[in-house]
Structures are given as structure tokens and as C-alpha cells.
Design an enzyme around this catalytic site. Structure first.
Site, PDB file in Angstrom:
ATOM      1  N   GLU A  51       0.871  -1.174   0.000  1.00 40.86           N
ATOM      2  CA  GLU A  51       0.000   0.000   0.000  1.00 40.86           C
ATOM      3  C   GLU A  51       0.906   1.221   0.000  1.00 40.86           C
ATOM      4  O   GLU A  51       1.682   1.427   0.933  1.00 40.86           O
ATOM      5  CB  GLU A  51      -0.904  -0.046   1.233  1.00 40.86           C
ATOM      6  CG  GLU A  51      -2.281   0.538   1.002  1.00 40.86           C
ATOM      7  CD  GLU A  51      -2.231   2.057   0.807  1.00 40.86           C
ATOM      8  OE1 GLU A  51      -2.852   2.550  -0.158  1.00 40.86           O
ATOM      9  OE2 GLU A  51      -1.560   2.733   1.591  1.00 40.86           O
ATOM     10  N   SER A  52       0.816   2.032  -1.037  1.00 44.52           N
ATOM     11  CA  SER A  52       1.793   3.101  -1.236  1.00 44.52           C
ATOM     12  C   SER A  52       1.757   4.152  -0.121  1.00 44.52           C
ATOM     13  O   SER A  52       2.806   4.679   0.257  1.00 44.52           O
ATOM     14  CB  SER A  52       1.604   3.764  -2.603  1.00 44.52           C
ATOM     15  OG  SER A  52       0.327   4.376  -2.701  1.00 44.52           O
ATOM     16  N   CYS A  82       3.734  -2.586  -8.567  1.00 44.32           N
ATOM     17  CA  CYS A  82       2.452  -2.130  -8.030  1.00 44.32           C
ATOM     18  C   CYS A  82       2.660  -0.879  -7.177  1.00 44.32           C
ATOM     19  O   CYS A  82       2.917   0.189  -7.703  1.00 44.32           O
ATOM     20  CB  CYS A  82       1.745  -3.266  -7.304  1.00 44.32           C
ATOM     21  SG  CYS A  82      -0.022  -2.945  -7.059  1.00 44.32           S
ATOM     22  N   ARG A 111      -3.208   5.865  -8.875  1.00 42.66           N
ATOM     23  CA  ARG A 111      -3.388   4.828  -7.859  1.00 42.66           C
ATOM     24  C   ARG A 111      -4.715   4.102  -8.063  1.00 42.66           C
ATOM     25  O   ARG A 111      -5.714   4.709  -8.429  1.00 42.66           O
ATOM     26  CB  ARG A 111      -3.389   5.451  -6.448  1.00 42.66           C
ATOM     27  CG  ARG A 111      -2.066   5.954  -5.969  1.00 42.66           C
ATOM     28  CD  ARG A 111      -2.169   6.568  -4.582  1.00 42.66           C
ATOM     29  NE  ARG A 111      -2.396   5.560  -3.557  1.00 42.66           N
ATOM     30  CZ  ARG A 111      -3.448   5.522  -2.749  1.00 42.66           C
ATOM     31  NH1 ARG A 111      -4.397   6.422  -2.825  1.00 42.66           N
ATOM     32  NH2 ARG A 111      -3.554   4.570  -1.848  1.00 42.66           N
ATOM     33  N   ARG A 139      -5.448  -4.328  -7.111  1.00 42.13           N
ATOM     34  CA  ARG A 139      -5.620  -2.892  -6.828  1.00 42.13           C
ATOM     35  C   ARG A 139      -4.531  -2.086  -7.529  1.00 42.13           C
ATOM     36  O   ARG A 139      -3.907  -1.217  -6.945  1.00 42.13           O
ATOM     37  CB  ARG A 139      -5.595  -2.629  -5.309  1.00 42.13           C
ATOM     38  CG  ARG A 139      -6.795  -3.148  -4.583  1.00 42.13           C
ATOM     39  CD  ARG A 139      -6.735  -2.848  -3.090  1.00 42.13           C
ATOM     40  NE  ARG A 139      -6.623  -1.410  -2.858  1.00 42.13           N
ATOM     41  CZ  ARG A 139      -5.994  -0.879  -1.819  1.00 42.13           C
ATOM     42  NH1 ARG A 139      -5.398  -1.632  -0.926  1.00 42.13           N
ATOM     43  NH2 ARG A 139      -5.949   0.429  -1.664  1.00 42.13           N
ATOM     44  N   HIS A 176       2.297  -7.820 -10.502  1.00 40.98           N
ATOM     45  CA  HIS A 176       3.106  -8.556  -9.525  1.00 40.98           C
ATOM     46  C   HIS A 176       3.743  -9.798 -10.166  1.00 40.98           C
ATOM     47  O   HIS A 176       3.196 -10.897 -10.039  1.00 40.98           O
ATOM     48  CB  HIS A 176       2.231  -9.031  -8.363  1.00 40.98           C
ATOM     49  CG  HIS A 176       1.705  -7.949  -7.489  1.00 40.98           C
ATOM     50  ND1 HIS A 176       2.333  -7.562  -6.333  1.00 40.98           N
ATOM     51  CD2 HIS A 176       0.596  -7.177  -7.599  1.00 40.98           C
ATOM     52  CE1 HIS A 176       1.637  -6.602  -5.762  1.00 40.98           C
ATOM     53  NE2 HIS A 176       0.589  -6.341  -6.505  1.00 40.98           N
ATOM     54  N   GLU A 178       6.259 -11.421  -9.167  1.00 44.33           N
ATOM     55  CA  GLU A 178       6.787 -12.301  -8.116  1.00 44.33           C
ATOM     56  C   GLU A 178       5.773 -13.351  -7.667  1.00 44.33           C
ATOM     57  O   GLU A 178       6.132 -14.308  -6.992  1.00 44.33           O
ATOM     58  CB  GLU A 178       7.249 -11.459  -6.915  1.00 44.33           C
ATOM     59  CG  GLU A 178       6.158 -10.887  -6.043  1.00 44.33           C
ATOM     60  CD  GLU A 178       5.467  -9.641  -6.609  1.00 44.33           C
ATOM     61  OE1 GLU A 178       4.588  -9.096  -5.913  1.00 44.33           O
ATOM     62  OE2 GLU A 178       5.803  -9.207  -7.734  1.00 44.33           O
TER      63      GLU A 178
END
Length: 196
Positions: A51-52, A82, A111, A139, A176, A178
Site C-alpha cells: 500500500e503506497s 504495483c 493509484r 488494486r 506482480h 513475483e
């Protein structure tokens, strides 16, 4: 660089273990970065999803925000996925009041552009001409616009939204990699680190 590069994963929040595993699969050594001394020790940095706004607040609380900005400005190779993409953006849309980024990539990022958690999805997309990679969007942001020095490495349908970019030693994806077991994006980053 003859030995495997040492790449830090910013471990304030987000999917740190998954990035470390993907980096090791791509031939790098990985370590968690929570302190200035750890940041100073690495050849490059991954800024994971999460979450930024929380990441910004935690980086501030741990006295890492300014050192991170400085290392990136000095040319530290960094990859943001992300929320990490948001952190590497020079400008953001839809941020909370006063939200700061680390900057470095001449782009505007929106965002939560693809929607809320329930709107998460997976898609195959071409990444940097390497053929289709499975992209997991949670998200996720997208890139609204880029400057002249930013290379677009991937787009998502529908609409052809920009979801992967590179500017010099900085790489960012809104997805993502990963989480898929496919290390091609991390391999691309490890090769970037070797270049720099």
C-alpha cells in the site's frame, strides 16, 4: 560485476519473500532492507507491492525516505512493482493529501486505477518483447503519461494502458511478477543491475 549482485527488497510492507525468491531464481543475492545501513550495502533495490501510502509513512517513520530518494537520484538501480511503481513515479493521481513518492521516473501514475481488491485480475501481456508473461493485477495502478526518456515495456488490455516502464536504471510494473513463478521480469532487472 563478476559476483551475483546483492539486491535489497524494501521490507517495510508488502510481498518481500516472494520478490527475494524471484531475485534468487534470476541469479541475484537478495536481502531485506529496513535500515539505512542495509540500504547502503546493496547494489540495487526492489520496492514491492503493498500500500503506497503505508509505505511512504513507514519509510518516513524509519528515517528511510530521504536516504531512498538520494540513492535513487544518485543512480541506484531500482524496480518497483504495483505500489513500488507508485513510489518511483515523479507524479501521482489519486494519492492522499501530502503523499510523497521517491520519484525518479518521469511519469504520472494513477493509484488503484484498475479498481478495488474485488476487481483484481490476471492477464497475459508482452513484456519488453520477451513474449507473453502472466501479469497479476491487485488494486493496481496504471501509467497515465510518460516523459520523452521513458521506455514503455508493456501494456494491458482493454485500452492498452501502460503497465511497465523503464527509465535508465529504474524499472516499474503495475503488476506482480513475483506471484507467478516466472522470473523473466526479475531476470530483466538483474541484467539491468549488471549494466549499471
Amino acid at each position: 560485476m563478476t559476483t551475483a549482485p546483492l539486491i535489497g527488497v524494501l521490507a517495510l510492507q508488502g510481498d518481500v519473500r516472494e520478490h527475494a525468491r524471484a531475485l534468487e531464481d534470476a541469479g541475484a543475492r537478495a536481502m531485506a532492507v529496513r535500515r539505512r545501513s542495509e540500504l547502503d550495502a546493496v547494489d540495487a533495490l526492489v520496492i514491492p507491492g503493498g500500500e503506497s501510502t503505508a509505505m511512504w509513512k513507514l519509510a518516513t517513520a524509519f528515517d528511510l525516505l530521504e536516504p531512498l530518494k538520494l540513492r535513487i537520484k544518485e543512480g541506484l538501480p531500482a524496480y518497483g512493482s504495483c505500489a513500488g511503481m507508485i513510489m518511483l513515479a515523479d507524479r501521482i493521481e489519486g494519492g492522499v493529501e501530502g503523499q510523497e513518492t521517491l520519484g525518479g521516473i518521469d511519469m504520472v501514475v494513477r493509484r488503484n486505477a484498475f479498481g478495488r481488491q474485488v476487481d483484481s485480475f490476471e492477464a497475459d501481456l508482452d513484456f519488453a518483447g520477451s513474449g507473453p508473461v502472466r501479469a497479476v493485477f491487485i488494486r493496481a495502478p496504471w501509467v497515465e503519461s510518460v516523459g520523452a526518456d521513458v521506455e514503455v515495456l508493456g501494456r494491458a488490455e482493454p485500452g492498452g494502458r501502460i503497465v511497465a516502464v523503464r527509465q535508465g536504471p529504474l524499472l516499474a510494473t503495475s503488476f506482480h511478477p513475483e506471484l507467478t513463478g516466472d522470473a523473466r521480469v526479475h531476470s530483466y532487472f538483474v541484467e539491468m543491475v549488471r549494466e549499471f
